[in-house]
Motif scaffolding. Structure first.
Motif, mmCIF file in Angstrom:
data_model
loop_
_atom_site.group_PDB
_atom_site.id
_atom_site.type_symbol
_atom_site.label_atom_id
_atom_site.label_comp_id
_atom_site.label_asym_id
_atom_site.label_seq_id
_atom_site.Cartn_x
_atom_site.Cartn_y
_atom_site.Cartn_z
ATOM 1 N N ARG A 55 -25.121 6.223 27.673
ATOM 2 C CA ARG A 55 -25.454 7.647 27.780
ATOM 3 C C ARG A 55 -25.723 8.112 29.208
ATOM 4 N NH1 ARG A 55 -30.864 8.870 27.951
ATOM 5 N NH2 ARG A 55 -32.205 7.045 27.945
ATOM 6 N N ARG A 56 -25.738 7.173 30.168
ATOM 7 C CA ARG A 56 -26.042 7.529 31.564
ATOM 8 C C ARG A 56 -24.941 7.017 32.490
ATOM 9 N NH1 ARG A 56 -31.848 5.041 32.112
ATOM 10 N NH2 ARG A 56 -30.899 4.620 34.109
ATOM 11 N N GLU A 76 -16.212 12.754 26.610
ATOM 12 C CA GLU A 76 -17.618 12.841 26.215
ATOM 13 C C GLU A 76 -18.430 11.607 26.619
ATOM 14 O OE1 GLU A 76 -17.874 11.832 21.630
ATOM 15 O OE2 GLU A 76 -15.991 12.844 22.119
ATOM 16 N N TYR A 80 -23.582 12.756 31.052
ATOM 17 C CA TYR A 80 -24.961 12.318 30.832
ATOM 18 C C TYR A 80 -25.527 12.923 29.549
ATOM 19 C CZ TYR A 80 -29.996 12.003 31.324
ATOM 20 O OH TYR A 80 -31.329 11.773 31.086
ATOM 21 N N ARG A 81 -26.207 12.123 28.771
ATOM 22 C CA ARG A 81 -26.918 12.596 27.573
ATOM 23 C C ARG A 81 -28.372 12.167 27.672
ATOM 24 N NH1 ARG A 81 -25.388 9.587 23.557
ATOM 25 N NH2 ARG A 81 -23.990 8.293 24.747
ATOM 26 N N ASP A 83 -30.577 11.994 25.303
ATOM 27 C CA ASP A 83 -31.049 11.327 24.092
ATOM 28 C C ASP A 83 -30.030 10.305 23.608
ATOM 29 O OD1 ASP A 83 -33.444 12.919 23.839
ATOM 30 O OD2 ASP A 83 -32.153 14.556 23.163
ATOM 31 N N PRO A 87 -24.196 13.477 20.715
ATOM 32 C CA PRO A 87 -24.797 14.792 20.980
ATOM 33 C C PRO A 87 -24.615 15.702 19.780
ATOM 34 C CG PRO A 87 -22.711 14.557 22.134
ATOM 35 C CD PRO A 87 -23.007 13.233 21.501
#
Length: 96
Positions: A55-56, A76, A80-81, A83, A87
């Motif tokens: 996610r990073r 996707e 960056y997410r 959580d 998403p």
């Protein structure tokens, strides 16, 4: 996202298990680094690093994932997410 745990059981060969126990033995004298006292602690540490790298995109963990061939070419997976998990879609956020 609420921080709860989920139990995941993983089977590995005896050789891999022996190497993981040996790695822990080697690390017992190390002054710095994560406090790992069991194979479960080691697995949790590594799996968390994999999840964080997923996610990073700019993180050191992502470099590890890239080395392992675990980075998707999908756009996707390069965003960056904050959580864990997929998403939320815009249609869910907008209520329909």
């Amino acid at each position: 996202m609420r921080d709860v745990t989920e139990r995941i059981e993983i089977e590995v060969s005896q050789g891999v298990a022996a190497e993981l126990r040996y790695l822990l033995e080697l690390l017992t004298d190390e002054q710095y680094g994560p406090a790992l006292t069991s194979v479960e602690d080691l697995g949790r540490y590594v799996m968390t690093a994999i999840a964080d790298g997923s996610r990073r995109p700019g993180s050191w963990e992502r470099q590890m994932l890239s080395s392992l061939g675990l980075v998707s070419e999908r756009d996707e997976h390069h965003v960056y997410r904050p959580d864990y998990g997929p998403p939320e879609s815009e249609s869910e956020e907008g209520g329909g």
